[in-house]
Design a protein around this motif. Structure first.
Motif, PDB file in Angstrom:
ATOM      1  N   ILE A 161      37.801  24.645  42.326  1.00  0.00           N
ATOM      2  CA  ILE A 161      37.695  23.948  41.038  1.00  0.00           C
ATOM      3  C   ILE A 161      36.383  24.267  40.334  1.00  0.00           C
ATOM      4  CG2 ILE A 161      36.474  21.776  41.547  1.00  0.00           C
ATOM      5  CD1 ILE A 161      39.935  21.949  39.903  1.00  0.00           C
ATOM      6  N   ASP A 162      35.479  24.949  41.043  1.00  0.00           N
ATOM      7  CA  ASP A 162      34.162  25.235  40.482  1.00  0.00           C
ATOM      8  C   ASP A 162      34.214  26.482  39.608  1.00  0.00           C
ATOM      9  OD1 ASP A 162      31.406  25.037  40.025  1.00  0.00           O
ATOM     10  OD2 ASP A 162      30.942  26.332  41.743  1.00  0.00           O
ATOM     11  N   GLY A 163      34.925  26.358  38.471  1.00  0.00           N
ATOM     12  CA  GLY A 163      35.060  27.487  37.573  1.00  0.00           C
ATOM     13  C   GLY A 163      34.598  27.217  36.156  1.00  0.00           C
ATOM     14  N   LEU A 164      34.191  25.989  35.882  1.00  0.00           N
ATOM     15  CA  LEU A 164      33.659  25.631  34.570  1.00  0.00           C
ATOM     16  C   LEU A 164      32.370  24.842  34.758  1.00  0.00           C
ATOM     17  CD1 LEU A 164      36.886  24.470  32.648  1.00  0.00           C
ATOM     18  CD2 LEU A 164      35.755  26.695  32.515  1.00  0.00           C
ATOM     19  N   ASN A 165      31.473  24.953  33.806  1.00  0.00           N
ATOM     20  CA  ASN A 165      30.172  24.307  33.922  1.00  0.00           C
ATOM     21  C   ASN A 165      30.313  22.805  34.168  1.00  0.00           C
ATOM     22  OD1 ASN A 165      29.091  26.799  33.342  1.00  0.00           O
ATOM     23  ND2 ASN A 165      28.624  26.329  31.205  1.00  0.00           N
ATOM     24  N   GLY A 166      29.674  22.333  35.206  1.00  0.00           N
ATOM     25  CA  GLY A 166      29.585  20.901  35.452  1.00  0.00           C
ATOM     26  C   GLY A 166      30.819  20.256  36.027  1.00  0.00           C
ATOM     27  N   LEU A 167      31.888  21.023  36.255  1.00  0.00           N
ATOM     28  CA  LEU A 167      33.128  20.382  36.691  1.00  0.00           C
ATOM     29  C   LEU A 167      33.018  19.889  38.136  1.00  0.00           C
ATOM     30  CD1 LEU A 167      36.727  21.699  35.873  1.00  0.00           C
ATOM     31  CD2 LEU A 167      36.191  20.190  37.769  1.00  0.00           C
ATOM     32  N   ALA A 168      32.826  20.800  39.065  1.00  0.00           N
ATOM     33  CA  ALA A 168      32.760  20.403  40.475  1.00  0.00           C
ATOM     34  C   ALA A 168      31.552  19.522  40.753  1.00  0.00           C
ATOM     35  CB  ALA A 168      32.726  21.644  41.366  1.00  0.00           C
ATOM     36  N   SER A 169      30.396  19.877  40.184  1.00  0.00           N
ATOM     37  CA  SER A 169      29.180  19.100  40.451  1.00  0.00           C
ATOM     38  C   SER A 169      29.263  17.711  39.830  1.00  0.00           C
ATOM     39  CB  SER A 169      27.947  19.842  39.929  1.00  0.00           C
ATOM     40  OG  SER A 169      28.102  20.199  38.564  1.00  0.00           O
ATOM     41  N   GLY A 170      29.836  17.599  38.636  1.00  0.00           N
ATOM     42  CA  GLY A 170      29.961  16.295  37.993  1.00  0.00           C
ATOM     43  C   GLY A 170      30.936  15.386  38.717  1.00  0.00           C
TER      44      GLY A 170
END
Length: 353
Positions: A161-170
């Motif tokens: 899911i870590d393919g857009l800025n801030g998605l996985a981390s948020g």
């Protein structure tokens, strides 16, 4: 519940770890291990990766301090050391993956070894704590198998899911904050502390990645977050001061788990190779069909908040109503699938291309 003085001390330590994470991320920006654009990736300019090293450093230093000084959040030594050893193992595995870009089969094998470190220390599911549904498991081996599959799936789901800025981390940050709140309310002090450590590391990284990315967290960040959240689900269900339901963490990251599960099933039915890179995840299709990347990220943050509120409801309702509450997690996902399919068709895309 915590006293005000204790809460202030914990917040102060979290701020120190957040600053340490941010400083480490700055170092990784200067080191410039680059993520080059590819057809399956959303970015168009080479961008440094490895920002997740800041998250890892903050968490591991925090967990070492926790082990040495925080008696209130202590697990029995074999389990506490199991968490530490497994955390180090997945961090090393994921960082090497960032450096050498391993094939998926090699990556999965390395993740399995890290998961076995956790399970071999005794960290496995024995009871789902779901009245009138799934309760204690009948033997040890089903718990071992469920735990291994859960850790591997959650680790890879956060990575995919870590393919857009801030998605996985948020999403990971929101999940951690809900775990902190729930665990503090119910006396699950290890889950409270460990989730707080991961949240501090994520808070130090996120400003460098969202809305505009100066660095990506890379596999070392996404795999580490998925792995630690998966282990926390196991710890909270059996080993902490109070036993919480195993489903708390899956509810919190339900948007991530649904996207990945849905995509895997869709690709399997279509006869596509599951291990080949692709751009068929729902969040990728949405972005490719013209939905701004920031909006897609915020939608997933909303899924995490919804999952957190559902957790609070799940904990609060009487036992006989808990299983009936769980299907509600699929409601926003059904709406999201409908919306993404409509947008993709309107944009003239092959919906699952």
């Amino acid at each position: 519940m915590l006293t005000l003085a204790a809460l202030v001390r914990h917040l102060g330590f979290a701020v120190i770890l957040m600053l340490l994470s941010a400083a480490t991320v700055r170092v990784m920006i200067a080191v410039r291990v680059m993520d080059t654009p590819e057809a399956r990736k959303a970015h168009i300019h080479p961008t440094p990766k490895g920002g997740g090293v800041g998250i890892v450093v903050a968490f591991l230093i925090g967990i070492a301090v926790l082990y040495r000084f925080a008696a209130f959040a202590r697990l029995a030594d074999p389990y506490f050391l199991g968490v530490i050893e497994a955390s180090v193992a997945i961090a090393v595995v994921a960082f090497l993956d960032d450096l050498f870009d391993w094939p998926f089969t090699v990556k999965l094998g390395a993740q399995l070894l890290a998961a076995l470190v956790a399970v071999s220390s005794g960290l496995y599911v024995a009871d789902f704590h779901m009245p009138a549904a799934i309760g204690p498991l009948p033997a040890v081996w089903p718990g071992l198998l469920v735990t291994l599959l859960w850790i591997l799936f959650a680790t890879n789901a956060m990575n995919f899911i870590d393919g857009l800025n801030g998605l996985a981390s948020g999403v990971s940050l929101i999940a951690c904050l809900f775990i902190v709140f729930i665990a503090e309310q119910h006396g699950g002090w290890f889950a409270y502390a460990a989730a707080g450590l991961l949240a501090a590391g994520l808070a130090g990284f996120l400003p460098f990645n969202f809305p505009k990315a100066r660095i990506f967290m890379g596999d070392v960040g996404s795999q580490f977050c998925g792995f630690i959240l998966a282990v926390l689900a196991v710890v909270a269900s059996r080993f902490d001061g109070v036993e919480l339901s195993f489903v708390v963490v899956p509810l919190l990251i339900s948007g991530v788990l649904f996207d990945v599960g849905f995509t895997l099933v869709r690709r399997m039915v279509a006869g596509e190779a599951l291990t080949e890179p692709h751009r068929g995840h729902l969040y990728q299709v949405a972005q490719r069909s013209g939905v701004p990347a920031v909006a897609v990220t915020l939608v997933h943050w909303g899924f995490a908040v919804y999952g957190g509120l559902l957790c609070l409801a799940f904990i609060a309702v009487p036992s006989e109503f808990k299983p009936q509450l769980l299907p509600l997690v699929l409601l926003p996902q059904a709406v999201w699938v409908w919306f993404v399919v409509r947008r993709a068709r309107a944009a003239g895309l092959r919906v699952w291309g």
